[in-house]
Scaffold this active site. Structure first.
Site, PDB file in Angstrom:
ATOM      1  N   PRO A 151      27.672  10.459  75.628  1.00  0.00           N
ATOM      2  CG  PRO A 151      25.706   9.280  75.975  1.00  0.00           C
ATOM      3  CD  PRO A 151      26.565  10.340  76.587  1.00  0.00           C
ATOM      4  CD  GLU A 152      30.532  14.540  72.228  1.00  0.00           C
ATOM      5  OE1 GLU A 152      30.870  14.965  71.113  1.00  0.00           O
ATOM      6  OE2 GLU A 152      30.882  15.081  73.295  1.00  0.00           O
ATOM      7  CE  LYS A 170      24.513  14.905  69.899  1.00  0.00           C
ATOM      8  NZ  LYS A 170      24.955  15.841  70.972  1.00  0.00           N
ATOM      9  NE  ARG A 175      24.764  20.519  75.469  1.00  0.00           N
ATOM     10  CZ  ARG A 175      24.650  19.589  74.534  1.00  0.00           C
ATOM     11  NH1 ARG A 175      25.719  18.992  74.066  1.00  0.00           N
ATOM     12  NH2 ARG A 175      23.464  19.264  74.060  1.00  0.00           N
ATOM     13  CG  ASN A 220      29.936  20.373  76.129  1.00  0.00           C
ATOM     14  OD1 ASN A 220      29.950  21.397  75.463  1.00  0.00           O
ATOM     15  ND2 ASN A 220      30.192  20.366  77.427  1.00  0.00           N
TER      16      ASN A 220
END
Length: 262
Positions: A2-3, A51, A248, A165
């Site tokens: 999810p972005e 977000k 990440r 990311n």
């Protein structure tokens, strides 16, 4: 993952299913709000902010949720068996006579006064998909700390809201610099181009089922570097690399992107 584009699409689905309808079922499965009774109230709208998701409810209440890495909202016809994971992963249920939304694995779920929404989203920078998008302010915030690595600055939602990311890695590739390059060492025109590219990509992807940053139609090559460690760069053929940046994995091409590595 999810972005900002995923959250925007989720908000639209929820808004279509819930807005303007009275809640006949409302179940918040977190201890702090488990006794909150929202039935009988109308959902006014569901709005994305970076977000974050803001479900505004009659009576001056807002249900704030955040998907983070693996949260999801799923909408089904009322009475239909939900399919989004095991029942114990459901954190929220909002239903009306026609549709029911189930929130799975939501790491953030809280009920706040609508007048106090700034307490949960007021820290965010310009929203890449928001009606008040301000590219000049986004550039100013992104470049405020010249020593900060580009990847960290892009992920900081206080700079611009909506990048995760995937877009971090893809934007650095499109700018031809590594995510470890300090922001202050970017060529003068790059920050403005980065911000414009981020806005263009999220706008283009918000209605697509599969996010893509390349122009090819091949599903396997819809992203330039993200998730492609060990595979050839679609531009030069060099093996794409992956390494940790913060908590990440970041992906980059050591040939196409200049600057320091991990």
């Amino acid at each position: 993952m999810p972005e900002g584009d995923t959250v925007w699409h989720t908000a639209r689905r929820l808004d279509e299913a819930l807005a303007g309808r009275v809640l006949t079922r409302a179940d918040l499965r977190v201890p702090r709000f488990a006794t909150a009774d929202l039935t009988g109230r109308s959902v006014l709208d569901v709005t994305p902010r970076g977000k974050h998701l803001l479900t505004r409810i009659e009576g001056g209440l807002t249900l704030h949720s955040h998907l983070r890495m693996d949260g999801a909202w799923r909408v089904f016809a009322t009475g239909e068996r939900p399919r989004g994971g095991p029942a114990h992963q459901i954190r929220a249920i909002l239903g009306n006579a026609e549709s029911t939304a189930y929130g799975y694995r939501l790491p953030v779920l809280e009920l706040v006064r609508t007048a106090a929404e700034s307490s949960v989203v007021g820290h965010l920078g310009p929203d890449l998909l928001g009606p008040d998008w301000d590219p000049a302010e986004a550039v100013r915030r992104l470049t405020a700390d010249p020593a900060r690595p580009l990847g960290e600055a892009l992920l900081d939602q206080r700079n611009l809201a909506g990048i995760g990311n995937v877009y971090k890695s893809e934007l650095a590739f499109l700018a031809a610099v590594t995510p470890w390059l300090p922001v202050g060492e970017l060529p003068a025109d790059v920050p403005e181009r980065l911000v414009a590219t981020a806005h263009r990509l999220l706008e283009a992807n918000k209605d697509r089922p599969d996010r893509r940053t390349t122009t090819t139609r091949r599903t396997a090559d819809r992203l330039y570097v993200y998730g492609r460690a060990g595979r050839p760069c679609p531009r030069c053929g060099t093996a794409v690399r992956g390494a940790e940046l913060g908590d990440r994995i970041t992906y980059w091409c050591p040939t196409c992107q200049r600057g320091p590595g991990p």
